[in-house]
Design an enzyme around this catalytic site. Structure first.
Site, PDB file in Angstrom:
ATOM      1  N   GLY A 224     -19.752 -26.217   2.979  1.00 52.86           N
ATOM      2  CA  GLY A 224     -18.891 -25.550   3.946  1.00 52.86           C
ATOM      3  C   GLY A 224     -17.466 -26.064   3.996  1.00 52.86           C
ATOM      4  O   GLY A 224     -16.700 -25.702   4.882  1.00 52.86           O
TER       5      GLY A 224
ATOM      6  N   SER B 274     -20.366 -25.083  -1.366  1.00 57.53           N
ATOM      7  CA  SER B 274     -19.125 -24.328  -1.580  1.00 57.53           C
ATOM      8  C   SER B 274     -19.113 -23.550  -2.893  1.00 57.53           C
ATOM      9  O   SER B 274     -18.087 -23.440  -3.562  1.00 57.53           O
ATOM     10  CB  SER B 274     -17.900 -25.257  -1.498  1.00 57.53           C
ATOM     11  OG  SER B 274     -17.747 -25.770  -0.187  1.00 57.53           O
TER      12      SER B 274
ATOM     13  N   LYS C 244     -27.631 -19.026   7.103  1.00 52.64           N
ATOM     14  CA  LYS C 244     -27.531 -19.986   8.211  1.00 52.64           C
ATOM     15  C   LYS C 244     -27.606 -19.238   9.550  1.00 52.64           C
ATOM     16  O   LYS C 244     -28.329 -18.251   9.657  1.00 52.64           O
ATOM     17  CB  LYS C 244     -26.273 -20.839   8.060  1.00 52.64           C
ATOM     18  CG  LYS C 244     -26.224 -21.536   6.686  1.00 52.64           C
ATOM     19  CD  LYS C 244     -25.144 -22.568   6.575  1.00 52.64           C
ATOM     20  CE  LYS C 244     -25.167 -23.185   5.188  1.00 52.64           C
ATOM     21  NZ  LYS C 244     -24.190 -24.293   5.059  1.00 52.64           N
TER      22      LYS C 244
ATOM     23  N   GLU D  14     -27.353 -30.410  -3.060  1.00 49.88           N
ATOM     24  CA  GLU D  14     -26.161 -30.033  -2.304  1.00 49.88           C
ATOM     25  C   GLU D  14     -25.449 -31.294  -1.817  1.00 49.88           C
ATOM     26  O   GLU D  14     -25.878 -31.912  -0.831  1.00 49.88           O
ATOM     27  CB  GLU D  14     -26.538 -29.180  -1.085  1.00 49.88           C
ATOM     28  CG  GLU D  14     -27.024 -27.796  -1.423  1.00 49.88           C
ATOM     29  CD  GLU D  14     -26.960 -26.878  -0.209  1.00 49.88           C
ATOM     30  OE1 GLU D  14     -26.331 -25.822  -0.303  1.00 49.88           O
ATOM     31  OE2 GLU D  14     -27.528 -27.229   0.827  1.00 49.88           O
TER      32      GLU D  14
ATOM     33  N   ASN E 112     -28.110 -18.392   1.635  1.00 48.41           N
ATOM     34  CA  ASN E 112     -28.484 -19.007   2.906  1.00 48.41           C
ATOM     35  C   ASN E 112     -27.500 -18.538   3.978  1.00 48.41           C
ATOM     36  O   ASN E 112     -26.365 -19.008   4.035  1.00 48.41           O
ATOM     37  CB  ASN E 112     -28.462 -20.542   2.781  1.00 48.41           C
ATOM     38  CG  ASN E 112     -28.797 -21.234   4.085  1.00 48.41           C
ATOM     39  OD1 ASN E 112     -29.278 -20.625   5.027  1.00 48.41           O
ATOM     40  ND2 ASN E 112     -28.544 -22.538   4.134  1.00 48.41           N
TER      41      ASN E 112
ATOM     42  N   HIS F  30     -32.635 -29.008   4.412  1.00 45.13           N
ATOM     43  CA  HIS F  30     -31.187 -28.835   4.272  1.00 45.13           C
ATOM     44  C   HIS F  30     -30.495 -29.936   5.068  1.00 45.13           C
ATOM     45  O   HIS F  30     -30.982 -30.375   6.105  1.00 45.13           O
ATOM     46  CB  HIS F  30     -30.774 -27.456   4.789  1.00 45.13           C
ATOM     47  CG  HIS F  30     -29.375 -27.074   4.440  1.00 45.13           C
ATOM     48  ND1 HIS F  30     -28.278 -27.557   5.129  1.00 45.13           N
ATOM     49  CD2 HIS F  30     -28.880 -26.264   3.463  1.00 45.13           C
ATOM     50  CE1 HIS F  30     -27.179 -27.062   4.599  1.00 45.13           C
ATOM     51  NE2 HIS F  30     -27.505 -26.273   3.591  1.00 45.13           N
TER      52      HIS F  30
ATOM     53  N   GLU G   2     -28.131 -29.926   7.018  1.00 46.19           N
ATOM     54  CA  GLU G   2     -27.855 -29.574   8.414  1.00 46.19           C
ATOM     55  C   GLU G   2     -29.093 -29.758   9.285  1.00 46.19           C
ATOM     56  O   GLU G   2     -28.989 -30.111  10.464  1.00 46.19           O
ATOM     57  CB  GLU G   2     -27.328 -28.136   8.488  1.00 46.19           C
ATOM     58  CG  GLU G   2     -25.918 -28.015   7.905  1.00 46.19           C
ATOM     59  CD  GLU G   2     -25.547 -26.636   7.413  1.00 46.19           C
ATOM     60  OE1 GLU G   2     -24.447 -26.499   6.853  1.00 46.19           O
ATOM     61  OE2 GLU G   2     -26.357 -25.693   7.572  1.00 46.19           O
TER      62      GLU G   2
ATOM     63  N   GLY H  80     -23.982 -20.560   0.437  1.00 42.93           N
ATOM     64  CA  GLY H  80     -23.836 -20.474   1.881  1.00 42.93           C
ATOM     65  C   GLY H  80     -22.917 -19.356   2.295  1.00 42.93           C
ATOM     66  O   GLY H  80     -23.265 -18.184   2.244  1.00 42.93           O
ATOM     67  N   GLY H  81     -21.691 -19.702   2.700  1.00 43.03           N
ATOM     68  CA  GLY H  81     -20.755 -18.720   3.250  1.00 43.03           C
ATOM     69  C   GLY H  81     -20.501 -17.508   2.381  1.00 43.03           C
ATOM     70  O   GLY H  81     -20.368 -16.390   2.881  1.00 43.03           O
TER      71      GLY H  81
END
Length: 246
Positions: free
Chosen positions: A167, A206, A11, A161, A9, A94, A96, A227-228
């Site tokens: 994050g 994470s 983002k 999640e 993802n 999600h 967010e 994610g990141g």
């Protein structure tokens, strides 16, 4: 263990130059016989990357969609528009989106119905806040999210999640994940019967190249929503390597 799926993802990250460079770093290193791999770039990069990914085993996903096929919805993207670009998966609900855009379980459920009808595989996210976990309300929260967000006959993917781990660099412990996965599987079976036994459950929050192997080895973890770390080719490829291709 069945074939796992690793979903990246991105983002709100990825200019044309960055997106092309990242995909080029992945091409040739993700093999068809490995785990399933899907990347979810911003809407602006979908058409560009659909072309680049066409000869590869890497699937293309989106980060959201509208519940309607078309209409007066400024700034939104319909499921049909996504399939028109070659998109196969879509992330829905999600945290967010729920927090920043006020999406409710009902909204997520309507989107999941529309996505499936268009031929997309919905990846529906659920997760609890730190306060809900510390108060012991996390399982009730997850149970209600599943009931409200997954439509009858759901055959997509569930992604767990924990909001407090997204994050932050703080992934849930393997014990916490294992306990929650057991609950989620039982809840899916309770709500969907036999079909609940086969719905894939991903873990997100994470996930990185250092903890992926231990997380992916937990029973009922059918893959990861990353994610990141999915923005770094080397780290993402390491996570893919840790997944099962059986």
């Amino acid at each position: 263990m069945s074939r796992q799926i690793i979903v990246g993802n991105w983002k709100m990250n990825g200019t044309t130059r960055d997106s092309q460079a990242l995909v080029q770093a992945l091409l040739g290193k993700v093999i068809a016989d490995g785990p399933e791999v899907v990347i979810c770039p911003p809407f602006t990069q979908l058409a560009l990357l659909a072309s680049a990914l066409e000869p590869s085993p890497i699937g293309l996903g989106a980060q959201d969609c509208h519940k309607d096929v078309s209409g007066a919805h400024t700034g939104d993207i319909s499921p049909a528009m996504l399939t028109d670009l070659g998109v196969s998966h879509v992330i829905l609900g999600h945290s967010e989106r729920r927090q920043e855009h006020g999406e409710l379980d009902e909204t997520v459920r309507e989107k999941a119905v529309a996505a499936a009808k268009a031929g997309l595989t919905p990846i529906v996210c659920v997760g609890e806040t730190e306060d809900q976990r510390e108060s012991g309300d996390h399982f009730d929260t997850l149970g209600w999210q599943i009931k409200g967000s997954l439509p009858d006959g759901f055959s997509g993917i569930l992604a767990y999640e924990p909001i407090w781990a997204i994050g932050t660099g703080r992934a849930a412990t393997t014990e916490e994940i294992a306990e929650t996965m057991t609950f989620l599987r039982e809840e899916l079976v309770r709500q969907f019967g036999e079909a609940g036994k086969t719905i894939k459950i991903l873990y997100g929050g994470s996930v990185n190249d250092k903890n992926a192997a231990s997380i992916l080895s937990i029973a009922d973890v059918a893959g990861a929503l990353v994610g990141g770390a999915s923005l770094k080719a080397e780290a993402f490829l390491s996570i893919i390597s840790a997944a099962s291709a059986a």
